[in-house]
Design a protein around this motif. Structure first.
Motif, PDB file in Angstrom:
ATOM      1  N   MET A   1     -34.718 -21.833 -36.249  1.00  0.00           N
ATOM      2  CA  MET A   1     -35.143 -21.337 -37.610  1.00  0.00           C
ATOM      3  C   MET A   1     -36.687 -21.078 -37.495  1.00  0.00           C
ATOM      4  O   MET A   1     -37.203 -20.379 -38.567  1.00  0.00           O
ATOM      5  CB  MET A   1     -34.380 -21.720 -38.558  1.00  0.00           C
ATOM      6  CG  MET A   1     -33.026 -21.686 -38.779  1.00  0.00           C
ATOM      7  SD  MET A   1     -32.231 -22.224 -40.322  1.00  0.00           S
ATOM      8  CE  MET A   1     -32.961 -20.684 -41.314  1.00  0.00           C
ATOM      9  N   ASN A   2     -37.434 -21.757 -36.774  1.00  0.00           N
ATOM     10  CA  ASN A   2     -38.787 -22.012 -36.909  1.00  0.00           C
ATOM     11  C   ASN A   2     -39.345 -20.267 -36.864  1.00  0.00           C
ATOM     12  O   ASN A   2     -40.591 -20.073 -37.397  1.00  0.00           O
ATOM     13  CB  ASN A   2     -39.497 -22.943 -36.086  1.00  0.00           C
ATOM     14  CG  ASN A   2     -39.149 -24.210 -36.651  1.00  0.00           C
ATOM     15  OD1 ASN A   2     -38.866 -24.673 -37.616  1.00  0.00           O
ATOM     16  ND2 ASN A   2     -39.072 -25.128 -35.472  1.00  0.00           N
ATOM     17  N   ALA A   3     -38.692 -19.500 -36.074  1.00  0.00           N
ATOM     18  CA  ALA A   3     -39.050 -18.151 -35.940  1.00  0.00           C
ATOM     19  C   ALA A   3     -38.878 -17.326 -37.033  1.00  0.00           C
ATOM     20  O   ALA A   3     -39.603 -16.189 -37.082  1.00  0.00           O
ATOM     21  CB  ALA A   3     -38.606 -17.744 -34.739  1.00  0.00           C
ATOM     22  N   LEU A   4     -38.331 -17.560 -37.872  1.00  0.00           N
ATOM     23  CA  LEU A   4     -37.858 -16.851 -39.303  1.00  0.00           C
ATOM     24  C   LEU A   4     -39.155 -16.947 -40.167  1.00  0.00           C
ATOM     25  O   LEU A   4     -39.634 -18.162 -40.387  1.00  0.00           O
ATOM     26  CB  LEU A   4     -36.704 -16.960 -39.575  1.00  0.00           C
ATOM     27  CG  LEU A   4     -35.399 -17.136 -38.854  1.00  0.00           C
ATOM     28  CD1 LEU A   4     -34.209 -17.530 -39.485  1.00  0.00           C
ATOM     29  CD2 LEU A   4     -35.085 -15.605 -38.608  1.00  0.00           C
ATOM     30  N   PRO A   5     -39.511 -15.854 -40.852  1.00  0.00           N
ATOM     31  CA  PRO A   5     -40.439 -15.935 -41.890  1.00  0.00           C
ATOM     32  C   PRO A   5     -40.092 -16.743 -42.901  1.00  0.00           C
ATOM     33  O   PRO A   5     -38.837 -16.999 -43.316  1.00  0.00           O
ATOM     34  CB  PRO A   5     -40.758 -14.235 -42.305  1.00  0.00           C
ATOM     35  CG  PRO A   5     -39.251 -13.662 -41.808  1.00  0.00           C
ATOM     36  CD  PRO A   5     -38.662 -14.442 -40.871  1.00  0.00           C
ATOM     37  N   LEU A   6     -41.210 -17.236 -43.752  1.00  0.00           N
ATOM     38  CA  LEU A   6     -40.893 -18.032 -45.024  1.00  0.00           C
ATOM     39  C   LEU A   6     -41.106 -17.031 -46.074  1.00  0.00           C
ATOM     40  O   LEU A   6     -41.970 -16.256 -46.511  1.00  0.00           O
ATOM     41  CB  LEU A   6     -41.886 -19.006 -44.952  1.00  0.00           C
ATOM     42  CG  LEU A   6     -41.799 -20.128 -43.856  1.00  0.00           C
ATOM     43  CD1 LEU A   6     -43.034 -21.058 -43.798  1.00  0.00           C
ATOM     44  CD2 LEU A   6     -40.690 -20.971 -44.125  1.00  0.00           C
ATOM     45  N   LEU A  12     -44.816 -26.806 -45.730  1.00  0.00           N
ATOM     46  CA  LEU A  12     -45.666 -27.778 -46.556  1.00  0.00           C
ATOM     47  C   LEU A  12     -45.407 -29.227 -45.959  1.00  0.00           C
ATOM     48  O   LEU A  12     -46.108 -30.075 -46.566  1.00  0.00           O
ATOM     49  CB  LEU A  12     -45.026 -27.770 -47.975  1.00  0.00           C
ATOM     50  CG  LEU A  12     -45.230 -26.652 -48.737  1.00  0.00           C
ATOM     51  CD1 LEU A  12     -44.458 -26.481 -50.202  1.00  0.00           C
ATOM     52  CD2 LEU A  12     -46.746 -26.207 -49.147  1.00  0.00           C
ATOM     53  N   LEU A  13     -44.631 -29.157 -45.090  1.00  0.00           N
ATOM     54  CA  LEU A  13     -44.248 -30.638 -44.713  1.00  0.00           C
ATOM     55  C   LEU A  13     -43.582 -30.799 -43.117  1.00  0.00           C
ATOM     56  O   LEU A  13     -43.299 -29.544 -42.572  1.00  0.00           O
ATOM     57  CB  LEU A  13     -43.176 -31.209 -45.382  1.00  0.00           C
ATOM     58  CG  LEU A  13     -41.804 -30.763 -45.691  1.00  0.00           C
ATOM     59  CD1 LEU A  13     -41.062 -30.955 -44.457  1.00  0.00           C
ATOM     60  CD2 LEU A  13     -40.863 -31.364 -46.850  1.00  0.00           C
ATOM     61  N   THR A  14     -43.918 -31.744 -42.509  1.00  0.00           N
ATOM     62  CA  THR A  14     -43.212 -31.982 -41.395  1.00  0.00           C
ATOM     63  C   THR A  14     -42.220 -33.107 -41.544  1.00  0.00           C
ATOM     64  O   THR A  14     -42.508 -34.137 -42.203  1.00  0.00           O
ATOM     65  CB  THR A  14     -43.881 -32.211 -39.953  1.00  0.00           C
ATOM     66  OG1 THR A  14     -44.915 -33.468 -40.504  1.00  0.00           O
ATOM     67  CG2 THR A  14     -44.984 -31.003 -39.800  1.00  0.00           C
ATOM     68  N   ALA A  15     -41.266 -33.332 -40.768  1.00  0.00           N
ATOM     69  CA  ALA A  15     -40.057 -34.359 -41.387  1.00  0.00           C
ATOM     70  C   ALA A  15     -38.956 -34.522 -40.001  1.00  0.00           C
ATOM     71  O   ALA A  15     -38.909 -33.688 -39.168  1.00  0.00           O
ATOM     72  CB  ALA A  15     -39.624 -34.292 -42.582  1.00  0.00           C
ATOM     73  N   VAL A 135     -41.930 -38.188 -43.683  1.00  0.00           N
ATOM     74  CA  VAL A 135     -42.455 -36.888 -44.099  1.00  0.00           C
ATOM     75  C   VAL A 135     -43.968 -36.970 -44.220  1.00  0.00           C
ATOM     76  O   VAL A 135     -44.607 -37.784 -44.818  1.00  0.00           O
ATOM     77  CB  VAL A 135     -41.728 -36.832 -45.554  1.00  0.00           C
ATOM     78  CG1 VAL A 135     -42.253 -35.563 -46.192  1.00  0.00           C
ATOM     79  CG2 VAL A 135     -40.199 -36.535 -45.542  1.00  0.00           C
ATOM     80  N   GLN A 136     -44.444 -35.771 -43.830  1.00  0.00           N
ATOM     81  CA  GLN A 136     -46.025 -35.787 -43.894  1.00  0.00           C
ATOM     82  C   GLN A 136     -45.981 -34.394 -44.818  1.00  0.00           C
ATOM     83  O   GLN A 136     -45.783 -33.290 -44.123  1.00  0.00           O
ATOM     84  CB  GLN A 136     -46.576 -35.573 -42.469  1.00  0.00           C
ATOM     85  CG  GLN A 136     -46.425 -36.639 -41.605  1.00  0.00           C
ATOM     86  CD  GLN A 136     -47.153 -38.002 -42.144  1.00  0.00           C
ATOM     87  OE1 GLN A 136     -48.356 -37.976 -42.556  1.00  0.00           O
ATOM     88  NE2 GLN A 136     -46.417 -39.317 -42.184  1.00  0.00           N
ATOM     89  N   LEU A 334     -39.010 -25.665 -46.451  1.00  0.00           N
ATOM     90  CA  LEU A 334     -40.148 -26.448 -46.753  1.00  0.00           C
ATOM     91  C   LEU A 334     -40.945 -26.727 -45.787  1.00  0.00           C
ATOM     92  O   LEU A 334     -42.370 -27.045 -45.832  1.00  0.00           O
ATOM     93  CB  LEU A 334     -39.277 -27.945 -46.996  1.00  0.00           C
ATOM     94  CG  LEU A 334     -38.418 -28.011 -48.376  1.00  0.00           C
ATOM     95  CD1 LEU A 334     -37.547 -29.190 -48.093  1.00  0.00           C
ATOM     96  CD2 LEU A 334     -39.013 -27.863 -49.643  1.00  0.00           C
ATOM     97  N   GLY A 335     -40.702 -26.614 -44.563  1.00  0.00           N
ATOM     98  CA  GLY A 335     -41.401 -26.818 -43.370  1.00  0.00           C
ATOM     99  C   GLY A 335     -40.905 -26.949 -42.038  1.00  0.00           C
ATOM    100  O   GLY A 335     -39.541 -26.718 -42.012  1.00  0.00           O
ATOM    101  N   GLU A 336     -41.506 -27.829 -41.110  1.00  0.00           N
ATOM    102  CA  GLU A 336     -40.909 -28.129 -39.795  1.00  0.00           C
ATOM    103  C   GLU A 336     -40.069 -29.526 -39.976  1.00  0.00           C
ATOM    104  O   GLU A 336     -40.634 -30.459 -40.069  1.00  0.00           O
ATOM    105  CB  GLU A 336     -42.023 -28.063 -38.741  1.00  0.00           C
ATOM    106  CG  GLU A 336     -41.245 -28.453 -37.652  1.00  0.00           C
ATOM    107  CD  GLU A 336     -42.408 -28.544 -36.338  1.00  0.00           C
ATOM    108  OE1 GLU A 336     -41.992 -28.907 -35.220  1.00  0.00           O
ATOM    109  OE2 GLU A 336     -43.467 -28.288 -36.714  1.00  0.00           O
TER     110      GLU A 336
END
Length: 356
Positions: A1-6, A12-15, A135-136, A334-336
């Protein structure tokens, strides 16, 4: 899903999610009350580290019935702790010892009789409790994003579960449409993946244009909590008010035989999003399979959304979604978020390859 637009701006985060099965908890929300009579035994089962199909097979063995005598409303992930309902067809209304089902992987929470087999999709929705670790990201910004999602809703993506490992179900569907033979259960899965990929293309185009939750000329509306659609019809104050209170939603096609219902700008966008070579091949395959044109809401709104920081790097989020909607759609905004359980899958595959 990372390829889909936001829909709401930059990540905002990595987790990490699913570091342990308890980090992904799902409880089905049943669509009906049991009758208390009949020859179908309804079992509410909590499972951990097991997939739905494996539990169904175990129930069939326990009851001494064919696997087709066991049914469930929806499939739930293996790397999770989930509560879901199964039905077992027992014409003589004699149930084996329930205690024999107890194990580390499954516990029977409740049992009752019902007069009908449990049908696929027979649930009102699912309640989720997710724990994100390592979470970062800025806590205040994350809280604001969650509040925005709760108030405005979010794009109703089909989640990565629909598309298989590394998205392989869509290429496999194209091979099936080109003549490759597959099993009946695989055929159903690949048809769903093809439909879902086309829907996500239209939704991605609307997110990129910023109109995934606002109307276009020629819009087809979907009633909230229903598969019923109406329109197109001219925009009015009444429709605007219903849209604002989430009674109706813009929609996009689930491809199949028949003309698109949308017109005007909505139809033009759908045609453009589904005009490349791969999309045309997927559309043709779905039409050849004689699926009917349907629609799906472009927008979903999580209910009962809450969050809490268990420590500085551990975030717990809970919410409920309608049936057919994906928790990964929430995480995407939220993010990755990396699925930690995939490391276990890869490790087990490497062990098998080494043994071979």
């Amino acid at each position: 899903m990372n390829a889909l637009p936001l829909a709401f701006g930059a990540p905002l985060l990595t987790a990490a999610i699913r570091s342990v099965p308890e980090d992904f908890q799902v409880d089905e929300l049943p669509a009906f009350e049991a009758t208390g009579e009949g020859e179908h035994l309804l079992l509410d089962i909590r499972k951990r580290g097991a997939n739905t199909v494996a539990i169904a097979k175990r129930l069939a063995q326990w009851a001494g019935v064919p696997e087709m005598g066991v049914s469930y409303a929806g499939q739930k992930d293996r790397h999770a702790v989930t509560t879901q309902r199964f039905s077992v067809h027992l014409p003589k209304r004699v149930a084996p010892d329930l205690a024999a089902l107890e194990s580390e992987e499954m516990q029977v929470l409740a049992s009752t009789w019902h007069n009908r087999k449990l049908q696929r999709g027979a649930l009102a929705g699912n309640r989720f409790k997710l724990v994100l670790r390592d979470v970062q990201g800025d806590h205040e910004a994350i809280a604001e994003r969650l509040q925005t999602i709760a108030a405005r809703g979010l794009p109703n993506w089909f989640g990565e579960q629909r598309f298989g490992r590394d998205g392989g179900n869509v290429p496999a569907a194209l091979q099936m449409f080109a003549g490759r033979r597959v099993r009946k259960d695989q055929r159903s899965m690949l048809l769903s993946a093809a439909r879902s990929a086309l829907f996500n293309r239209v939704l991605a185009a609307r997110v990129e244009q910023g109109n995934w939750d606002t109307p276009l000329d020629g819009e087809v509306w979907m009633l909230d909590g229903s598969r019923s659609v109406f329109g197109p019809e001219p925009m009015s104050d009444v429709l605007a008010e219903r849209l604002a209170r989430f009674d109706i939603h813009p929609s996009a096609p689930l491809w199949g035989v028949g003309e698109l219902r949308s017109t005007g700008a909505a139809r033009a966008l759908e045609d453009q999003a589904l005009s490349d070579e791969q999309a045309i091949a997927l559309r043709a395959g779905l039409e050849q399979a004689e699926l009917k044109q349907e629609r799906r809401s472009l927008r979903l709104r999580p209910a009962l959304m809450q969050h809490a920081w268990l420590d500085a790097q551990t975030l717990e989020i809970s919410f409920a979604l309608p049936s057919g909607c994906y928790a990964t759609a929430v995480l995407h905004e939220l993010g990755e978020v990396v699925d930690a359980s995939r490391g276990e899958i890869d490790a087990s595959r490497n062990e098998v390859a080494a043994a071979e």
